[in-house]
Design a protein around this motif. Structure first.
Motif, PDB file in Angstrom:
ATOM      1  N   LYS A 601      39.641  33.003  14.635  1.00 45.89           N
ATOM      2  CA  LYS A 601      40.800  33.766  15.107  1.00 45.89           C
ATOM      3  C   LYS A 601      42.039  32.869  15.204  1.00 45.89           C
ATOM      4  N   PHE A 602      41.787  31.550  15.378  1.00 47.75           N
ATOM      5  CA  PHE A 602      42.892  30.611  15.497  1.00 47.75           C
ATOM      6  C   PHE A 602      42.737  29.497  14.458  1.00 47.75           C
ATOM      7  N   HIS A 603      43.880  29.047  13.940  1.00 48.67           N
ATOM      8  CA  HIS A 603      43.948  27.853  13.105  1.00 48.67           C
ATOM      9  C   HIS A 603      44.881  26.866  13.798  1.00 48.67           C
ATOM     10  N   VAL A 604      44.426  25.644  13.904  1.00 47.38           N
ATOM     11  CA  VAL A 604      45.281  24.604  14.484  1.00 47.38           C
ATOM     12  C   VAL A 604      45.800  23.732  13.352  1.00 47.38           C
ATOM     13  N   ILE A 605      47.110  23.702  13.181  1.00 45.91           N
ATOM     14  CA  ILE A 605      47.717  22.913  12.112  1.00 45.91           C
ATOM     15  C   ILE A 605      47.805  21.453  12.562  1.00 45.91           C
ATOM     16  N   SER A 606      47.216  20.593  11.765  1.00 46.17           N
ATOM     17  CA  SER A 606      47.194  19.176  12.079  1.00 46.17           C
ATOM     18  C   SER A 606      47.107  18.394  10.777  1.00 46.17           C
ATOM     19  N   LYS A 607      47.608  17.177  10.769  1.00 43.78           N
ATOM     20  CA  LYS A 607      47.548  16.355   9.559  1.00 43.78           C
ATOM     21  C   LYS A 607      46.295  15.491   9.508  1.00 43.78           C
TER      22      LYS A 607
END
Length: 789
Positions: A601-607
């Motif tokens: 349900k959630f995506h966490v944007i991270s490098k």
């Protein structure tokens, strides 16, 4: 006596060749379906027979319940190393024991090539407890040397074709850099629950421990280790299973569990019961028992329909024998003698059908094996022939019961006058209604199955999967420096045709890892949420629409369906798995595990992840060799394994077992309709013979062609419609539980329209088939009909 019955049967069959052929053909198809089911059951019943009868080997089963209320039953991946040690050391009733952990991604270098292999990581005494056949080497010396390895037979042939692999060296990249020596080759039976289509390599359990301890902050031996293994053991001689279970129950409270686990229950199951009766897959469509029950249901319907056909034909044939029965009764025959004779004829007819079935069995077995994806064979053992004899007795008795009861109960005077003939009308009506009842049920099931599968296959996944490939390198990408991942991305994007490159922790229709979050909304409803990590280019690469905010800015991205209860907007602060994030965007929903699985349900944007997959979006077909070459420059010791997303969607959206059930269902429909047509043909043929004089008289008295047709067809049409109506209602009632049991938690679509279509097809097919026969009879010369009578 038997010789007389046999001669009488041959005379009856020769006098009514067409109807007798139909009866034998119909019964043969029904019996063949039962024999195919017998072969299927026999295959699964003989799993794990390489284990001696008195082995007493058990496998530990662990059932846990987490804080989200989900139950997980583990068999092959049951407990971690710590728990297994506690059990081995503290349960006196456990004697010899070994553990097995599965590593599905061990890498083997063969020259310039690198391969993924299925690794079974086992204790040194594994092959003494689990006695696989030894092809080469000594069972006691398999792991006696450091860096020893045991190969499954087909894997040994893969790396050392045509030669003896014993003593040769194999380079396992995940090891310490030392080559492993092949100290044994074993054959894993295909009918074992430990068999895997991917050939296995057996390595010491310490090998797996070293890999985990190097790559994870949580040690392999830790109580919190996520690595699960299975424990096989023999009880100490003299220990009863009840006492052993009490001992196991007594130490459960001593085992520390993860904070997400609310309860743990330990039990055990017999080695030979694992394949069919393991609690690990109980209620699962992948359970072989499910397929057996499903095939058993369809086979029962086929056999019932074939018996109904035979009863219809034998009943119709008995109309011509009432005078014969009357004469024999007048001459002093006992009713018991008549019953024995007619039952004998039914059994002999069934025996003829069995002989035809055995021929059909040999012809159809290869095709059926392909259909159910199992290599079946028939063993003509005494048990098989005993089953065939039992089948003949049951089917013969069922097929001959009504004709026998009717003929043996005739009054001699009435049978000589022929008045009793009219009383057969009710039986024929019941048989005809029953036949079309079952046919309509099977047809409706088939239409619904096909409709649901086509609907699922045509569902829009919600993202652009065309020319999208996923790469699984076999290790956590986030273990590499961010600069290295960005460098690889930049070099890949320089290849003509490469549009986007991104990283993700969860690839659509492929799998991955994600954190779990449980959220309770304002109304007190709990929502199970999955959180996965993506890089800033991920959503752009898969073409998912952004509804609000910026989907490339670091933060949390929420799916629209989750925001319906979360009610968030970009900039809001949220807590996911005990970490606070800012909402950066709201995106459109898209499928990740298919239309029936949990989706992030959630995506966490991270490098810097955690990432497990790389996605590459192509503008057109690009030479994968160019991508592989760039990839190998960065990771020369890693496997370059890729999949086109379209292929993953096609393979993952419908379970293979469901496709098998669909094919079996379609075949059942074809046979059912064929059997119904045969039975209907025989019944109508006998009916028209009785009505030949009636039709001739009607035409002589001036009845028109269509008047005759209407008179003959009206009653039959009413009976067909009655059977179809009842069958459609029963089919509609049963279809939702049937489809739901396949693991698709959504309602059946277009059920009413499919029911109407099913009813229309059955009625039209029946009337068309009957019409061709009736038209010919109605168009006959009345003089010929009257002369015939």
């Amino acid at each position: 006596m038997f010789k007389n019955y046999l001669l009488l049967t041959f005379r009856t069959l020769s006098r009514q060749k067409v109807s007798s052929f139909i009866a034998i053909a119909g019964l043969a198809l029904g019996i063949t379906s039962v024999l195919l089911l017998f072969a299927f059951i026999d295959y699964h019943r003989h799993f794990d027979e390489f284990i001696p009868e008195d082995s007493q080997i058990k496998r530990l089963v662990c059932r846990t319940t987490d804080v989200y209320g989900r139950e997980l039953v583990g068999g092959l991946r049951s407990v971690n190393y710590y728990v297994s040690e506690v059990i081995r050391e503290n349960v006196p009733g456990i004697g010899e024991s070994v553990r097995l952990a599965v590593n599905e991604g061990v890498r083997i270098r063969d020259g310039e090539d690198i391969f993924f292999e299925m690794a079974y990581c086992v204790d040194p005494g594994f092959f003494n407890l689990i006695p696989f056949e030894v092809v080469a080497g000594s069972r006691d010396l398999f792991f006696s040397e450091p860096d020893s390895i045991v190969l499954e037979e087909t894997l040994a042939e893969k790396y050392f074709p045509g030669g003896n692999a014993l003593g040769k060296m194999v380079n396992l990249i995940d090891g310490q850099g030392n080559p492993f020596r092949v100290t044994g080759i074993v054959r894993v039976p295909s009918n074992s629950h430990l068999y895997n289509a991917r050939s296995q390599v057996f390595v010491p359990l310490d090998f797996f421990r070293n890999i985990i301890n190097k790559s994870s902050d949580i040690g392999f031996d830790s109580p919190d280790s996520p690595v699960k293994l299975s424990l096989y053991f023999k009880p100490v001689a003299g220990f009863s299973e009840s006492i052993l279970q009490k001992e196991i129950n007594g130490i459960v409270n001593q085992i520390p569990v993860n904070e997400n686990i609310t309860s743990m229950e330990l039990s055990f199951e017999d080695f030979k019961d694992i394949h069919l009766y393991s609690r690990e897959n109980s209620g699962d469509v992948l359970n072989p028992l499910y397929m057996i029950l499903f095939l058993g249901l369809l086979t029962s319907l086929l056999l019932i329909i074939s018996i109904i056909n035979t009863v219809s034909i034998l009943t119709a044939q008995s109309l011509a024998r009432t005078r014969e029965v009357g004469i024999r009764l007048v001459m002093g025959s006992r009713r018991m003698d008549l019953a024995v004779q007619f039952f004998s004829e039914s059994f002999i007819l069934t025996l003829f059908s069995l002989i035809v079935s055995l021929v059909l069995l040999e012809l159809l077995l290869p095709s059926f094996s392909n259909l159910v994806s199992v290599d079946l064979a028939v063993s003509y053992t005494p048990a098989f022939f005993l089953f065939c004899l039992l089948l003949v007795l049951i089917v013969g008795a069922a097929a001959g019961a009504y004709p026998v009861l009717f003929l043996s109960s005739l009054d001699p005077v009435e049978s000589l006058k022929g008045k009793k003939l009219l009383k057969l009308g009710k039986s024929k009506k019941i048989l005809l209604v029953s036949q079309f009842l079952f046919a309509s049920i099977v047809l409706l099931w088939s239409l619904v199955f096909n409709n649901e599968i086509r609907r699922i296959q045509n569902l829009d996944p919600g993202f652009d999967s065309e020319n999208l490939i996923s790469i699984f390198p076999g290790w956590d990408l986030d273990m590499e420096p961010v600069e290295k991942l960005e460098g690889l991305k930049g070099d890949l994007k320089r290849i003509p045709g490469v549009e986007e490159v991104s990283y993700t922790g969860y690839a659509p229709f492929t799998g991955g890892m994600g954190d779990v979050n449980l959220f309770t909304d304002e109304e007190g409803v709990s929502h199970y949420e999955i959180v996965t990590f993506i890089d800033p280019d991920y959503l752009k690469a898969i073409g998912v629409e952004t509804l609000e905010g910026d989907s490339q800015r670091e933060g949390a991205v929420i799916m629209k369906s989750a925001n319906e209860y979360r009610k968030l907007k970009p900039g809001d602060l949220i807590e996911l798995d005990s970490v606070n994030y800012r909402v950066s965007a709201v995106i459109e929903d898209y499928f990740i595990d298919g239309p029936y699985g949990d989706m992030p349900k959630f995506h966490v944007i991270s490098k810097n992840g955690p990432f497990y997959f790389q996605l590459i979006k192509l503008s057109h077909n690009v030479d994968i060799g160019e991508i592989r070459q760039v990839w190998r420059e960065y990771f020369p010791d890693r496997i370059f394994e890729y999949h086109y997303m379209d292929e993953s969607i096609e393979a993952g959206i419908v379970l293979p077992v469901v496709r098998t059930l669909e094919r079996v269902m379609n075949l059942t429909v074809a046979i059912t309709l064929f059997l119904s047509a045969l039975g209907l043909f025989g019944l109508i043929l006998q009916t028209l013979k009785q009505k030949t004089k009636e039709i001739g008289i009607r035409k002589v008295l001036g009845a028109g062609f269509w008047t005759v047709i209407t008179q003959v067809l009206r009653e039959i049409l009413i009976l067909i419609a009655s059977g179809v109506s009842i069958g459609i209602v029963l089919g509609m009632v049963s279809i939702n539980p049937l489809v739901g049991s396949l693991g698709y938690p959504f309602p059946v679509h277009n059920l009413f329209l499919l029911s109407l279509l099913s009813a229309l097809l059955i009625v039209m097919a029946g009337m068309l088939f009957i019409g061709t026969i009736v038209f010919k009879a109605a168009g006959a010369n009345p003089a010929e009909a009257l002369r015939y009578e």
